[in-house]
Design a protein around this motif. Structure first.
Motif, short mmCIF file in Angstrom:
data_model
loop_
_atom_site.label_atom_id
_atom_site.label_comp_id
_atom_site.label_asym_id
_atom_site.label_seq_id
_atom_site.Cartn_x
_atom_site.Cartn_y
_atom_site.Cartn_z
N ASN A 69 0.80 -1.23 0.00
CA ASN A 69 0.00 0.00 0.00
C ASN A 69 0.83 1.28 0.00
O ASN A 69 0.36 2.32 -0.41
CB ASN A 69 -0.94 0.00 1.21
CG ASN A 69 -1.99 -1.09 1.09
OD1 ASN A 69 -2.58 -1.26 0.04
ND2 ASN A 69 -2.19 -1.85 2.16
N ARG A 72 3.38 3.73 -4.74
CA ARG A 72 2.48 4.34 -5.73
C ARG A 72 3.28 4.71 -6.98
O ARG A 72 4.50 4.61 -7.01
CB ARG A 72 1.84 5.60 -5.15
CG ARG A 72 1.06 5.37 -3.85
CD ARG A 72 0.49 6.69 -3.32
NE ARG A 72 1.52 7.71 -3.15
CZ ARG A 72 2.30 7.81 -2.06
NH1 ARG A 72 2.16 6.97 -1.06
NH2 ARG A 72 3.21 8.77 -1.99
N LYS A 90 -2.76 -6.02 -7.93
CA LYS A 90 -3.69 -5.96 -6.81
C LYS A 90 -2.94 -5.47 -5.58
O LYS A 90 -1.76 -5.78 -5.40
CB LYS A 90 -4.27 -7.34 -6.50
CG LYS A 90 -5.23 -7.85 -7.56
CD LYS A 90 -5.97 -9.09 -7.06
CE LYS A 90 -6.96 -9.59 -8.10
NZ LYS A 90 -6.32 -10.39 -9.14
N ARG A 91 -3.64 -4.73 -4.74
CA ARG A 91 -3.10 -4.40 -3.43
C ARG A 91 -3.25 -5.64 -2.55
O ARG A 91 -4.08 -6.51 -2.81
CB ARG A 91 -3.85 -3.21 -2.82
CG ARG A 91 -3.66 -1.91 -3.59
CD ARG A 91 -2.24 -1.43 -3.53
NE ARG A 91 -2.03 -0.17 -4.25
CZ ARG A 91 -0.84 0.39 -4.43
NH1 ARG A 91 0.25 -0.19 -3.94
NH2 ARG A 91 -0.72 1.53 -5.08
N TYR A 92 -2.46 -5.67 -1.48
CA TYR A 92 -2.48 -6.80 -0.53
C TYR A 92 -3.90 -7.19 -0.14
O TYR A 92 -4.30 -8.35 -0.24
CB TYR A 92 -1.67 -6.37 0.71
CG TYR A 92 -1.82 -7.25 1.93
CD1 TYR A 92 -0.99 -8.35 2.12
CD2 TYR A 92 -2.76 -6.96 2.92
CE1 TYR A 92 -1.11 -9.16 3.24
CE2 TYR A 92 -2.89 -7.76 4.04
CZ TYR A 92 -2.06 -8.85 4.21
OH TYR A 92 -2.19 -9.63 5.32
N GLU A 94 -6.78 -6.42 -1.53
CA GLU A 94 -7.63 -6.84 -2.66
C GLU A 94 -7.36 -8.30 -3.02
O GLU A 94 -8.28 -9.08 -3.25
CB GLU A 94 -7.36 -5.94 -3.88
CG GLU A 94 -7.79 -4.50 -3.67
CD GLU A 94 -7.20 -3.56 -4.71
OE1 GLU A 94 -7.75 -2.45 -4.84
OE2 GLU A 94 -6.20 -3.90 -5.38
N HIS A 159 -9.10 -0.95 4.68
CA HIS A 159 -8.53 -2.07 3.94
C HIS A 159 -9.33 -3.35 4.07
O HIS A 159 -9.19 -4.26 3.25
CB HIS A 159 -7.08 -2.32 4.40
CG HIS A 159 -6.12 -1.29 3.91
ND1 HIS A 159 -4.91 -1.05 4.51
CD2 HIS A 159 -6.21 -0.42 2.87
CE1 HIS A 159 -4.29 -0.07 3.86
NE2 HIS A 159 -5.05 0.32 2.87
#
Length: 443
Positions: A69, A72, A90-92, A94, A159
């Motif tokens: 996260n 960027r 994907k983020r962690y 997601e 999150h």
């Protein structure tokens, strides 16, 4: 299975745990990060997971990308390259939201106590049945054949919204992360939205006024110390080895339990775990047997003895956590002076909770403060200094530096409790070296 998972920022505590878990399930895993050493990388190295330097060359068409996260387009070459090439990542959280669908998943949410409770739940379950888990202290275990998946459910920046677990424990609601949440009502709204996604049952601390307001289509069980709860701990005996207690449900004792941990909060965490496993049909005799052997999670009341001095390391970085940690130290060491060494974490949190921090630290006999640890997300505008906190503390309070922690030696028969989420361990190391040198010189 041919895809390789590439973790952008693999040394993050959640990311490293997820990488280990996927590796153990038979997937190919690699990752990249900064060169600085983090305690999370040891497990990755032992597993033989490649840790690369950040580079555009790591971004290829044949890897599945999972990005931390903190990274960027404007601060990371790999994220920027992925966006430029049109590769999805994907983020962690997601990735985790999708991944957990293949198991009976058990989440642990709450402002405080998440990691300890997740660790306890995972420890008991893995000793009874095949269980995969992800804990916020950077530990994870994966098994391709496991039916159950235990994970920590983090509220920061909401999150936990991709998560739809079968069960979830919620330990408490408290105002924290003032860089994101606007206030306690905003925090409540986040937890209330998450609770509505839980499928089977929720286990909620019943003595939290905000948690009592939560509604969900899932069945809600309350736990705590009071008889008004569905599951409550009673007949509590505190010993030098931990806490013994009985858990009641529907007027009957479901078992007598022991946790090798100190403080009220650890009895509550254990009661939540017991309630969840009781409802899922686990044998309470086995649950009691494996609760006894839980050795804790990293940086939660971690003790060591240097020469003859007890040093405790704890992640506590919020007033509620500081009170719980000092309460545990008093239970275990009632005849010793409790010396707190605390490093405030982030300027926004220090400003928002200045008076609460002072009140919490007054629970110690003496207080030493390290300089505020600012996060990468914020700028020090000079609005708050650690001296502002020292001025508000009624007990003796001094500011120390990493280079000079010698004022800590002005105590006899003391337990030293180092607390914080930044680099407080550098101060702890300085103190341990000082103690070791003193012992050597006195021999």
């Amino acid at each position: 299975m041919s895809k390789t998972y590439h973790f952008i920022g693999i040394k993050g505590s959640g990311m490293s745990a997820l990488a280990l878990m996927l590796h153990q399930m038979g997937h190919k895993v690699q990752g990249s990060d900064v060169e600085k050493y983090y305690f999370t990388q040891r497990g990755l190295e032992q597993a033989g997971i490649p840790i690369l330097a950040f580079s555009e060359e790591n971004i290829t068409a044949d890897v599945e990308l999972i990005a931390g996260n903190a990274f960027r387009q404007d601060n990371n070459v790999e994220v920027a390259k992925a966006i430029e090439l049109g590769y999805s990542f994907k983020r962690y959280h997601e990735f985790l939201g999708e991944f957990m669908g293949q198991f009976t998943s058990l989440g642990v949410a709450g402002a405080h106590g998440k990691t300890s409770t997740t660790g306890l739940l995972a420890h008991v379950m893995k000793n009874i049945t095949d269980t995969s888990f992800l804990i916020g202290d950077g530990t994870g275990r994966g098994s391709a054949s496991s039916q159950y998946f235990v994970f920590e459910s983090d509220e920061y920046e909401r999150h936990f919204m991709p998560y739809h677990p079968a069960y979830s424990i919620i330990t408490n609601i408290d105002f924290d992360h003032p860089d994101y949440f606007t206030g306690i009502d905003d925090v409540f709204d986040a937890f209330d939205a998450y609770a509505k996604q839980v499928k089977k049952a929720l286990f909620i601390f019943g003595e939290d006024e905000y948690l009592r307001r939560i509604t969900s289509p899932a069945k809600i069980y309350y736990y705590g110390f009071e008889e008004s709860n569905d599951f409550y701990a009673t007949d509590i005996t505190r010993t030098v080895n931990g806490s013994d207690f009985t858990v009641m449900h529907k007027g009957e004792a479901i078992g007598r339990f022991h946790v090798p941990a100190f403080g009220r909060h650890n009895i509550l965490n254990a009661t939540a775990v017991i309630a969840n496993l009781f409802v899922e049909g686990f044998d309470m005799v086995l649950v009691a047997e494996h609760l006894k052997t839980f050795s804790g999670v990293k940086r939660r009341f971690t003790e060591k003895k240097i020469s003859d001095t007890i040093v405790i390391d704890d992640f506590a970085h919020h007033p509620t956590e500081i009170i719980a940690t000092l309460d545990a130290a008093r239970q275990k060491y009632p005849s010793k002076e409790i010396v707190a060494i605390f490093q405030p974490h982030t300027f926004t949190r220090t400003i928002a909770l200045l008076d609460e921090f002072a009140a919490a630290l007054n629970e110690a006999d003496a207080v030493y403060l390290a300089q505020i640890y600012g996060s990468a997300r914020e700028v020090d505008n000079g609005d708050v200094k650690v001296e502002d906190l020292a001025d508000r503390i009624k007990k003796p309070a001094k500011v120390v530096t990493v280079e000079n922690v010698s004022p800590l030696l002005d105590h006899n028969n003391a337990v030293y409790v180092f607390m914080g989420a930044g680099d407080i361990q550098l101060y702890e190391r300085s103190f341990e070296e000082l103690l070791a040198n003193l012992t050597k010189n006195n021999q």
